[in-house]
Design a protein around this motif. Sequence first.
Motif: not given
Length: 629
Positions: A36-49, A128-136
């Motif tokens: 999960a990315p640090a604070a700042g611009a979101p990092v968009f992943r190509h896939g998730v597990s 999504y943030p490290a705490d999984f509280s949302s997703v974009t």
Amino acid sequence: MPLTRRAFALATAFAPLLAARGFAQDAAPTGSPAAAPAAGAPVFRHGVSLMGEPRYPAGFPHFDYVNPTAPKGGQLRLAEDGGFDSFNFVIPRGSLASGLNLIYDTLMTPAYDEVASEYGLIAEGVSYPADFSSVTYRLREGAKWHDGTPISADDVVWSFEVLVANNPTQRFYYSHVTKAEKTGAREVTFTFDQAGNRELPQIVGQFMVLPRHWWTGTDGNGKPRDITQGTLEPPLGSGAYRIKSVTPGRTIVYERVADYWGRDLPVNVGKDNFGEIRYEYFRDDTVVLEAFKADQYDFRVETSAKNWATAYDFPARKDGKVVLEMFENRASGVMQAFIPNLRREKFKDRRVRRALNFVLDFENMNHALFFDQYKRISSYFSGTELASSGLPQGRELDILNAVKDQVPPEVFTTAYANPENGSEDARRANLRAATQLMKEAGYEVKNRRLVNAKGEPFTLEILITSPAFERVAVFYKPALERLGLQVSIRLVDSSQYINRVRARDFDMIVSGWGQSLSPGNEQRDFFGSEAADREGSRNYGGIRDAAVDTLIDKVIYATDRADLVAATHALDRVLLWNEYVIPAWTLNFTRTARWNRFSHPAELPAYSFAFPDIWWFDAEKAAKIGPAK
């Protein structure tokens, strides 16, 4: 997480499995919470597990298990029994047409050789943030509907909103989503009411996106369309197929879309190979089988042990024109069972339910009815590493100790096992044990009838909808009557059965739950207290148990695979020892029969035989058989 394309499988009886590809960007390691990315611009992943890294990196050429040069074309004919009266999967009413998963795409899609990974389809990135509280989700530029209109963020938001507004099951499943909103030209953000639920960012990417402009428009007669009503107007889609023709209630033909926007995506390579996929509807199971023998359709899954053993001795099979093949089920577990309605007073005592298990003579039933093909189920996750066994220890024991005062003591002292019959001595011993349990529960036999303290007889109606299962109920009936119950079997049509189950108007049904290798939020719908009295839930028996609710949360909030397995073992063990069901039987293989016109990759994926997604029409084989009838 449910077994297939989770969100849609909850609303319908089939599981869409569509194509995906790597995202355009992958600025950080993918998948796990550590990425999960640090604070700042979101990092968009190509896939998730859910657990660890996804197998395929950004830019992969195709899934390993496909034939990238598979030929395109040919026709596949499939069969269904009954009929259909709607193409609208959003609402739970009506008989939904088969194959609608072919025409719609989703934001994300799974791979058949991974347990719990997703790759983008309509979406080109997920953050999504490290705490999984949302997703974009960032939508892929170039994704479009069959009429050429781009798939928009507004389409995604509207689809989600109408789905949860009009489908109670979906509303419950996505109850932790507080808001879906457009947050950029091609971005949609889902906000959750909690943190720490690792599954939520994935499951909101699994519903099928609808074209808002089409559903809010008018039909060919100028009549406004209504998403809250059934329709037989072929809907606009975005997937690899479109509806070519329809004979209401009887036939649907899907044709491959030549200019499908996603046809060249890496994970679509080797997929969606048939030129046409045709569904024919028949009156009942017997007619369906005879139609297969007459070469009226190409492929069937055989669910009857009797048919598998006796029904395929016909010339085309002997000549090699029809192939029988069994595929091992490595991706899913199952609990199929006789399910008593716990909402009724007579089934509330655990000893009563255990007594009903004691008199089920599976061993003789398996021999007499099933040609010794099955094994008895002893887990809600039968056939997987998630099935409990032995006595709890380690992390599982720690989890169970937290609910020790709320669960049956046998959870800690005795490995669960179904009673064994099969011999006259065993049947007599088990009948005595069952009689003693009923006595302890306050019942006694008077005039050969089992009655409670008020003198009321214990009656039991087994509600079924399949004629094929009637012989199973008939086999069980005498054993229950020897215990003193007054037993009746009620065979009803599918619509009446569905209505009665939804209304919880039954004593006992035969049903079950499919389980994936990565269970999660769907367990609340299966066994959670909130779902016990909710119409349309799959908590058929009406389980209300605080310990079960606690253990479901342990499964959902597991932080790694070991924790998930331990929590699932604990949940399984508590469900079993509460005797909520009388377990039935299973076969850890899928039995299939097909006319030998098709081929598949030499090595199929680990968790599916992937029919028809990665199979293809083999012209050389078809020529040897001759034209379809």
